[in-house]
Structures are given as C-alpha cells and as structure tokens.
Design an enzyme around this catalytic site. Structure first.
Site, mmCIF file in Angstrom:
data_model
loop_
_atom_site.group_PDB
_atom_site.id
_atom_site.type_symbol
_atom_site.label_atom_id
_atom_site.label_comp_id
_atom_site.label_asym_id
_atom_site.label_seq_id
_atom_site.Cartn_x
_atom_site.Cartn_y
_atom_site.Cartn_z
ATOM 1 N N ASP A 13 -11.783 0.157 -24.351
ATOM 2 C CA ASP A 13 -12.010 0.112 -22.917
ATOM 3 C C ASP A 13 -12.163 1.505 -22.336
ATOM 4 O O ASP A 13 -11.585 2.451 -22.825
ATOM 5 C CB ASP A 13 -10.802 -0.497 -22.191
ATOM 6 C CG ASP A 13 -10.620 -1.962 -22.492
ATOM 7 O OD1 ASP A 13 -11.589 -2.592 -22.934
ATOM 8 O OD2 ASP A 13 -9.502 -2.451 -22.286
ATOM 9 N N PRO A 54 0.814 -1.222 0.000
ATOM 10 C CA PRO A 54 0.000 0.000 0.000
ATOM 11 C C PRO A 54 0.846 1.271 0.000
ATOM 12 O O PRO A 54 0.326 2.353 -0.292
ATOM 13 C CB PRO A 54 -0.817 -0.092 1.302
ATOM 14 C CG PRO A 54 -0.684 -1.496 1.768
ATOM 15 C CD PRO A 54 0.579 -2.045 1.202
ATOM 16 N N GLU A 105 2.950 -9.838 8.333
ATOM 17 C CA GLU A 105 2.899 -8.392 8.582
ATOM 18 C C GLU A 105 3.744 -7.614 7.583
ATOM 19 O O GLU A 105 3.653 -6.390 7.497
ATOM 20 C CB GLU A 105 3.367 -8.073 10.005
ATOM 21 C CG GLU A 105 2.507 -8.702 11.095
ATOM 22 C CD GLU A 105 1.036 -8.374 10.941
ATOM 23 O OE1 GLU A 105 0.693 -7.182 10.880
ATOM 24 O OE2 GLU A 105 0.219 -9.326 10.881
ATOM 25 N N ARG A 121 -3.434 -8.330 -21.176
ATOM 26 C CA ARG A 121 -4.487 -8.122 -22.178
ATOM 27 C C ARG A 121 -4.145 -7.010 -23.158
ATOM 28 O O ARG A 121 -4.793 -6.871 -24.187
ATOM 29 C CB ARG A 121 -5.842 -7.888 -21.512
ATOM 30 C CG ARG A 121 -5.879 -6.713 -20.594
ATOM 31 C CD ARG A 121 -7.159 -6.698 -19.780
ATOM 32 N NE ARG A 121 -8.344 -6.522 -20.609
ATOM 33 C CZ ARG A 121 -8.670 -5.384 -21.218
ATOM 34 N NH1 ARG A 121 -7.896 -4.339 -21.103
ATOM 35 N NH2 ARG A 121 -9.763 -5.308 -21.943
HETATM 36 C C1 9WO Z 1 2.721 -3.484 3.889
HETATM 37 C C2 9WO Z 1 2.997 -2.234 4.380
HETATM 38 C C3 9WO Z 1 2.227 -1.274 5.019
HETATM 39 C C4 9WO Z 1 2.823 -0.078 5.398
HETATM 40 C C5 9WO Z 1 4.163 0.140 5.154
HETATM 41 C C6 9WO Z 1 4.924 -0.837 4.485
HETATM 42 C C7 9WO Z 1 4.326 -2.005 4.105
HETATM 43 N N1 9WO Z 1 4.849 -3.072 3.483
HETATM 44 C C8 9WO Z 1 3.897 -3.953 3.358
HETATM 45 C C9 9WO Z 1 4.107 -5.251 2.770
HETATM 46 O O1 9WO Z 1 5.149 -5.561 2.251
HETATM 47 N N2 9WO Z 1 3.063 -6.065 2.883
HETATM 48 C C10 9WO Z 1 3.069 -7.435 2.436
HETATM 49 C C11 9WO Z 1 2.054 -7.560 1.339
HETATM 50 C C12 9WO Z 1 2.705 -8.350 3.547
HETATM 51 C C13 9WO Z 1 1.329 -8.053 4.106
HETATM 52 C C14 9WO Z 1 0.298 -8.083 3.012
HETATM 53 N N3 9WO Z 1 0.725 -7.334 1.876
HETATM 54 C C15 9WO Z 1 -0.104 -6.465 1.265
HETATM 55 C C16 9WO Z 1 0.035 -5.903 0.027
HETATM 56 N N4 9WO Z 1 -1.231 -6.032 1.791
HETATM 57 N N5 9WO Z 1 -1.815 -5.179 0.945
HETATM 58 C C17 9WO Z 1 -1.077 -5.096 -0.151
HETATM 59 C C18 9WO Z 1 -1.435 -4.291 -1.271
HETATM 60 C C19 9WO Z 1 -0.708 -4.346 -2.436
HETATM 61 C C20 9WO Z 1 -1.085 -3.538 -3.494
HETATM 62 N N6 9WO Z 1 -2.145 -2.744 -3.422
HETATM 63 C C21 9WO Z 1 -2.876 -2.681 -2.304
HETATM 64 C C22 9WO Z 1 -2.533 -3.458 -1.203
#
Ligand code: 9WO
Length: 256
Positions: A174, A93, A121, A159
C-alpha cells in the site's frame, strides 16, 4: 481483536463488520465488534440520551450517564471474557491525528478499543473527563457524528491484522507502507491491454521483473514528488532513497 462502539446508530457498524475483506475476517473470527446503544442504558420513560446545553446555544448535548453506563457494560463484558480494560477513544476534530502509523498501533494493541461516537453538538465534558482516555481525529472537518470516523479507523486497522489480506502481501504494498519506503503507490492496470485507445504502459507488458520494478519505483517517485513532496523529504531524511532514486528525482522537471 475486539472492538466496541458506543453509538446511537449501531446498524452503521454493519458496513465494516459484514462487507468485503473486513467482513470475511469478522466471519472467520479474526476480530469482533459489539455496538452498545446508550439508549439501552436510560431509565426514563422517553429513554432520553441528550439535553440542552448549559449556558445556552444551539443544539443538544449527549448526557454523561448513558454513555458512562454503556462504556462500563462494555468493559465489564471484556473483563468477563478475561480481556483487560480497553482504551476509550473519542472521535472528535480536537483529537490526535489518526494516520497509517496509528492504524498499525491499533492493529497491534492487544486490548482493541472502545470507540465513543458522539452525535448532536457534542458530549458532556464530565463523561470525557471520567472515561475517555484518548481523542482521535481524521482531519480538520466536522461530521454529523463520530461513527463514520470510527468505521474508517477500524477498517484501516483490521486490514492490517494477520490473516485478513490473504493475497500475498498487498498490505505491504500500500501507499504509506514500508515496502514503498513511505512513497505513494504506482498506478495499476488490468485487462484489456488497450482500453478506449489507451494502452497499458509498455514496461508492465515486458515481462522483465527488474524493468517493471524500476518503472513502478519511478512512477512512485514522480507521483510523490508532485503530490506529496513532504513524503519525499521524509523518505530522504530516513535514508530510504537510493542513489538511483535521487538521480531519477534530479531528472524530473522542476515543480511549477
Ligand atoms: C466536537 C468538537 C469540536 C470542538 C471541540 C470539541 C469537540 N467535541 C466534539 C464531539 O465530541 N463531537 C461529537 C462527534 C458530536 C458531534 C459530531 N462529532 C464529530 C466527530 N464531528 N466530527 C467528528 C470527527 C471525528 C474524527 N475526525 C474528524 C471529525
């Protein structure tokens, strides 16, 4: 086009690799995807891929070493195939927002990409510092892992690859693509002509190409004005609205 994914759940990538238009294109050899499981790059009896966070707190953190070994194996296989080094993309994120423009960039990136799909995490920062070259986000929400984000990004890019959509030019039509000047797409209808009392809009049945095109343009304009006024501004600022478009927009009732 080659993609790699570093993931504890390699089976998830079958969704895009084996299904639908992206699956057909994969079977035709237009693109390839190899998933690398960091667990296969562990050398302890328990095949450990995570550990507790320094400083305390909830959850677990992915170990740097198995992730780095998986990335290096992917890059080495690319080199052995005569491909250059690929960008290493972390899905998080905190990343740069991925949109249609980035999907187009990815589709035309000669080296494809290696996607890092974190779990738990998060991942040890030292792996990010040593290997990750870009961070991308789909939006302000948290997933339980990066896989679904990587799948969405790969689907959006594949795609757009030449030869993937063989039904004329539907990618060009699109929402967000250039033929629509950055406006949202108009509604679609198919048979029957009357469904549960609801008819297909008359212009679509008229057979008059110019009338159909004008109706679709007006639907696009009114839908975009209602849902995404920012896109109207963008189209206007980049000279993509005609005087006829502006006259139509001026005739719309004021937004409530
Ligand atoms: C999450 C995170 C949050 C705040 C600051 C740094 C951060 N790094 C990560 C991270 O590497 N997260 C991993 C992937 C492990 C936990 C779940 N992850 C994740 C990716 N949750 N949400 C996403 C994501 C990816 C792309 N777009 C939206 C959400």
């Amino acid at each position: 086009m080659r993609f790699d994914a570093v993931t504890l759940f390699p089976e998830m990538f079958g969704l895009v690799r084996d299904q639908g238009v992206t699956g057909r294109a994969h079977a035709q050899g237009i693109w390839s995807l190899k998933a690398w499981n960091p667990r296969d790059f562990t050398y302890d009896a328990h095949r450990t891929v995570d550990d507790r966070p320094y400083g305390g707190g909830p959850g677990m953190v992915m170990l740097a070493a198995p992730l780095e070994a998986a990335v290096d194996a992917a890059q080495a296989e690319r080199a052995a195939q005569g491909l250059g080094q690929a960008p290493v993309v972390l899905l998080a994120p905190t990343g740069r927002r991925y949109g249609q423009r980035e999907a187009q960039e990815l589709a035309s990136a000669r080296q494809g990409a290696i996607f890092i799909c974190g779990r738990y995490e998060g991942v040890d920062q030292r792996f990010i510092d040593r290997r990750v070259t870009q961070e991308w986000s789909l939006g302000d929400f948290v997933l339980s892992g990066g896989e679904i984000a990587a799948l969405a990004m790969i689907d959006a890019a594949v795609r757009l690859l030449p030869g993937v959509l063989n039904d004329g030019d539907s990618a060009l039509q699109d929402s967000f693509n250039s033929a629509l000047d950055g406006l949202l797409d108009s509604p679609h209808y198919t048979r029957p002509e009357v469904y549960e009392g609801a008819s297909v809009p008359e212009p679509l049945l008229s057979g008059h190409h110019a009338r159909i095109a004008r109706w679709r343009r007006e639907q696009s304009l009114s839908l975009t004005a209602e849902r995404r006024p920012d896109l109207i501004e963008q189209a206007r600022a980049t000279g993509r609205l005609t005087r006829e478009d502006e006259r139509f927009l001026a005739s719309l009732p004021k937004r409530s």
